[in-house]
Enzyme design. Structure first.
Site, mmCIF file in Angstrom:
data_model
loop_
_atom_site.group_PDB
_atom_site.id
_atom_site.type_symbol
_atom_site.label_atom_id
_atom_site.label_comp_id
_atom_site.label_asym_id
_atom_site.label_seq_id
_atom_site.Cartn_x
_atom_site.Cartn_y
_atom_site.Cartn_z
ATOM 1 N N GLU A 37 0.849 -1.184 0.000
ATOM 2 C CA GLU A 37 0.000 0.000 0.000
ATOM 3 C C GLU A 37 0.893 1.245 0.000
ATOM 4 O OE1 GLU A 37 -4.108 1.298 2.202
ATOM 5 O OE2 GLU A 37 -2.443 0.762 3.486
ATOM 6 N N GLU A 72 -6.411 -3.948 12.339
ATOM 7 C CA GLU A 72 -6.121 -4.733 11.127
ATOM 8 C C GLU A 72 -7.157 -5.827 10.918
ATOM 9 O OE1 GLU A 72 -3.932 -3.335 9.288
ATOM 10 O OE2 GLU A 72 -3.452 -1.999 10.940
ATOM 11 N N HIS A 130 -10.139 -4.487 9.220
ATOM 12 C CA HIS A 130 -9.896 -4.286 7.786
ATOM 13 C C HIS A 130 -10.244 -5.516 6.954
ATOM 14 C CE1 HIS A 130 -8.235 -0.363 7.152
ATOM 15 N NE2 HIS A 130 -7.212 -0.512 7.971
#
Length: 847
Positions: A126, A301, A304
């Site tokens: 990313e 996380e 996500h």
């Protein structure tokens, strides 16, 4: 970086032409320390006859084959993009190339452990860096399946998004792992982690009855410090919470969590293979604040996996949909599913403080940002995208209702699973579940920038009964939006020596003045607290009577969250030059000893040091810094032995120690001649003390080298680099500068800590010769270095400790002469804003 940028227009044009089905990626990691072999085969459909390009940052392209036709690599590839002309309705493209390992934390990062010389690899893709490993249409809305085949040393662990298969022999001690194709996902959440990682395995049962394998990975030399049982427990708690609240089982087939070296961020949400900074493997004592932060990061996380990985933003302007949601979701999960029940206090103290700071910079932007290209998004991983967005979502939950919010989110996941979305897709579901029209709310909260300030206006009669109560809302001239807020107002009175809440109302505030009729007729309390429970995103001010009570009794406020809100209100007033910095210093030193929340303690102590160094009027800085250092040493001596507070007071004392007597105490702590009961001088704390001695001129290269020899680890190398750069000589500062600017070999972590040591200067005149050098290096560094390294240098080497008008004028002159590139200018503008705020605060403190 030129040539590597992708614009939104290019992405839209490409998405209109191309739909991707599958990637088959073959990587050979046995070809040497600089490059690896990468072969990519992509199947995609396209508008017949169209032309486009695929991204591939490579050292060498050996072959390009499109629909059976060999293309000349020298003609179609520039090392960044490969041009594709004459596309058919269905296409197969194969690219054979050599790609480069990095030491910048981007692409495929290669690290050699100094403890045992073992090699560790991990990917970080990313925003735009999967193209450093394989040929790819590098944009989030061109989702596909990814099938990885990896050849690596046979003794290694090899991890990707799919479950790790049994390898086959590849000869010469190597093996080949052929992974199953992934689900349909975006390229930036694909992953490859490889090396002799130590692994601990477990499993859990998902809400749909599937057995989900779990794995925890770390370097072998750190594995003894990995508290696997605790991390598995937090993971299970997060799974249960999110599966229930989202009404959607975990979307992937396994869940690995990997702690990797030299990581640029806290973590990365690769689907089913989350990478974390290995600073979360605690080899030495850490504060409770860091322990809590690790839990929040683990759950961030995990959130996500649904919000970002299962459903992904169409383009990076909706990056907030990923990060803000994960920030909010991880905080509520931490507060409700783990032992860290004061997570919202932590959020108020740390995240909102970050958001308010970012939202008052000249570079502030709406939560839904304008992202024209990759450069824009790279600088947008900021306090708006994460902390303001998370705060706005908390406000939205209060606005629509908690149950209605979760119901809307569940519908969103069900409707858009494996797809790409924009903001309106979420709002449609929330409107349906809540019955609220969110169009006006979204326009004011998500599409405009700036933070409002709320103040109470109270009138009382001779008997102390409230005759009028209003909430006044203001905005800055630059960002004049007046917004709707859902907030609580708390009344606090002294009861048995504690300030406790005796009454609360929850209201909607809108417009510049909102009358609160239900408070009229009540006796005025000792303290009136706007935004009690921290529902709203706004700076608050205390009325004069409440401020006086708060300043005298801050430590007596019973609620940690209410206390945090008051700390924040007074800090905001200090940053805004409404309250003198020396008054803030006095407030902290008079109340901090009894603070119970670790993150509040850590944040407020950081604000104390910032105020003393930057916001106190220059005529008083030396004496205030001495006062702060002496007070922190006294606080450490009188704190409960072995407590988190004692530990934090010592750490912050070391960060400000300057006088001979203070540095003597640092030395005595380090060598054990003056121990503090309950405080162990472990490896990392010993380094912090040595860095303080180096910065104070009480330790030199010999002591640093000896400490490094005794701690020949990655962390030891980083601490040694910081200590060398902190030495208070012109020669040491020049050597640190040259190691970063004149050469380009230092890995990302060494760049960061060397810059931190460079700026540590008790005598700030040591930095004056670097002002001109700083501005001369900006454009060349931006062109020559990767974004990660350039950003660290541009922020980390800005000589902000000078904090004078000459630095302001030099910065403005550079900005006037350099209208491009926009992303570079933004970093410099933010640097300048910090100095200008310092000068304004100093002027106020001098009054």
């Amino acid at each position: 970086m030129p040539g590597e940028n992708l614009t939104r227009i290019e992405a839209q044009e490409r998405a209109a032409l191309v739909t991707v089905q599958t990637y088959a990626i073959s990587l050979d990691l046995t070809t040497g320390p600089e490059t690896f072999a990468s072969t990519t085969t992509v199947a995609f459909t396209a508008t017949p006859g169209a032309s486009t390009f695929i991204d591939a940052i490579t050292r060498t392209v050996h072959a390009v084959t499109l629909n059976g036709v060999d293309l000349d690599p020298a003609t179609v590839s520039d090392g960044i993009r490969i041009q594709l002309d004459g596309l058919e309705a269905s296409n197969t493209l194969t690219v054979v190339a050599d790609a480069e390992y990095t030491n910048t934390g981007e692409g495929l990062h290669r690290f050699v452990d100094p403890v045992d010389n073992e090699v560790y690899l991990y990917s970080q893709f990313e925003v735009p860096d999967s193209r450093r490993v394989f040929a790819v249409f590098e944009q989030p809305d061109l989702k596909a399946t990814f099938q990885f085949t990896v050849t690596a040393p046979g003794a290694w662990e090899v991890v990707s998004n799919s479950a790790t298969p049994e390898p086959t022999d590849a000869g010469n001690g190597a093996k080949t792992w052929a992974f199953e194709p992934t689900h349909t996902i975006s390229s930036y959440i694909t992953a490859l982690i490889a090396g002799p990682y130590a692994v601990i395995r477990s499993e859990l049962t998902s809400s749909d009855g599937r057995i989900i394998p779990l794995g925890l990975f770390s370097r072998k030399s750190l594995s003894q410090f990995l508290d696997a049982d605790y991390l598995f427990e937090k993971t299970r708690q997060g799974f249960a919470y999110f599966e229930e609240k989202f009404n959607y089982p975990y979307p992937f087939d396994k869940y690995d969590q990997l702690f990797v070296p030299e990581f640029n961020a806290g973590a990365m949400e690769n689907a089913g293979a989350v990478t974390f900074t290995e600073t979360y493997v605690f080899r030495s004592k850490v504060t409770d604040a860091i322990k809590e932060r690790r839990v929040v990061t683990v759950l961030h996380e995990l959130a996500h996996m649904w919000f970002g990985d299962l459903v992904t933003m169409k383009w990076w302007n909706d990056l907030w949909l990923n990060e803000s949601f994960a920030e909010w979701a991880s905080t509520i999960a931490t507060a409700e599913a783990t032992e860290w029940t004061e997570a919202w206090t932590t959020f108020a103290v740390m995240e909102k403080s970050w958001a308010y700071k970012q939202d008052q910079l000249p570079s502030t932007h709406p939560v839904v940002a304008t992202i024209t290209d990759f450069d824009d998004v790279l600088v947008n991983f900021d306090g708006i995208t994460y902390a303001k967005g998370g705060s706005v979502l908390k406000q939205l939950v209060a606005w629509v209702g908690r149950d209605e919010f979760f119901a809307g989110v569940a519908s969103y996941f069900a409707k858009h699973q494996w797809g790409n979305t924009e903001l309106n897709d979420l709002l449609v579901e929330l409107e349906a579940s809540s019955g609220r029209d969110l169009s006006g709310w979204a326009a004011k909260w998500l599409e405009t920038a700036g933070v409002n300030t709320l103040r109470p206006e109270i009138t009382v009669d001779a008997a102390g009964v409230i005759t009028g109560f209003a909430v006044l809302q203001s905005a800055t001239a630059e960002y004049p939006t007046i917004r709707p807020h859902r907030l609580a107002i708390g009344f606090y009175d002294l009861v048995n020596g504690q300030l406790v809440r005796t009454h609360r109302v929850e209201i909607d505030v809108d417009g510049e003045t909102t009358d609160v009729a239900e408070l009229v007729g009540r006796a005025r309390p000792a303290l009136v607290l706007l935004n009690d429970d921290d529902l709203a995103y706004a700076k608050i001010r205390l009325d004069p009577a409440s401020q006086e009570v708060a300043l005298e009794n801050l430590a007596a406020i019973e609620s940690p969250l209410a206390r945090a809100i008051v700390w924040g209100a007074i800090w905001d007033a200090t940053r805004d030059a409404e309250t003198g910095a020396r008054d803030f210093v006095s407030l902290v030193l008079g109340n901090i000893a009894s603070e119970t929340e670790s993150t509040t303690l850590r944040t407020v102590l950081g604000q104390l040091v910032l105020a003393a160094n930057y916001y106190v009027a220059s005529a008083f800085q030396a004496s205030i810094l001495t006062e702060v250092g002496d007070a922190l040493w006294s606080l450490a001596q009188h704190a409960e032995p072995g407590s988190d507070a004692q530990f934090q007071f010592v750490k912050f004392f070391a960060s400000v120690a300057e006088t001979d007597s203070q540095l003597a105490n640092v030395q005595a702590l380090r060598d054990g001649s003056v121990p503090l009961e309950g405080l162990e001088i472990d490896t990392d704390l010993a380094w912090e003390l040595l860095i303080a001695l180096a910065a104070g001129g009480k330790a030199g290269l010999a002591e640093i080298d000896a400490a490094h020899a005794a701690d020949n680890t990655a962390t030891g190398a980083q601490s040694a680099a910081q200590a060398r750069a902190a030495l208070p000589t012109a020669e040491a500062k020049q050597a640190a500068w040259d190691s970063l600017i004149e050469t380009d070999t230092a890995p990302n972590t060494i760049v960061r800590v060397t810059a931190a040591g460079f700026l540590r200067a008790n005598d700030t005149t040591l930095l004056e010769p670097f002002v001109d050098k700083y501005f001369a290096m900006l454009q060349p560094i931006w062109v020559a270095r990767s974004f990660s390294i350039a950003e660290k240098l541009i922020i980390g080497l800005y000589p902000s400790p000078l904090a004078n008008q000459a630095l302001v004028e030099a910065t403005r002159a550079w900005l006037d002469a350099n209208p491009e590139p926009v992303a570079l200018r933004r970093l410099v503008i933010e640097n300048l804003a910090g100095v200008e705020r310092s000068l304004a605060a100093q002027a106020r403190d001098a009054e």
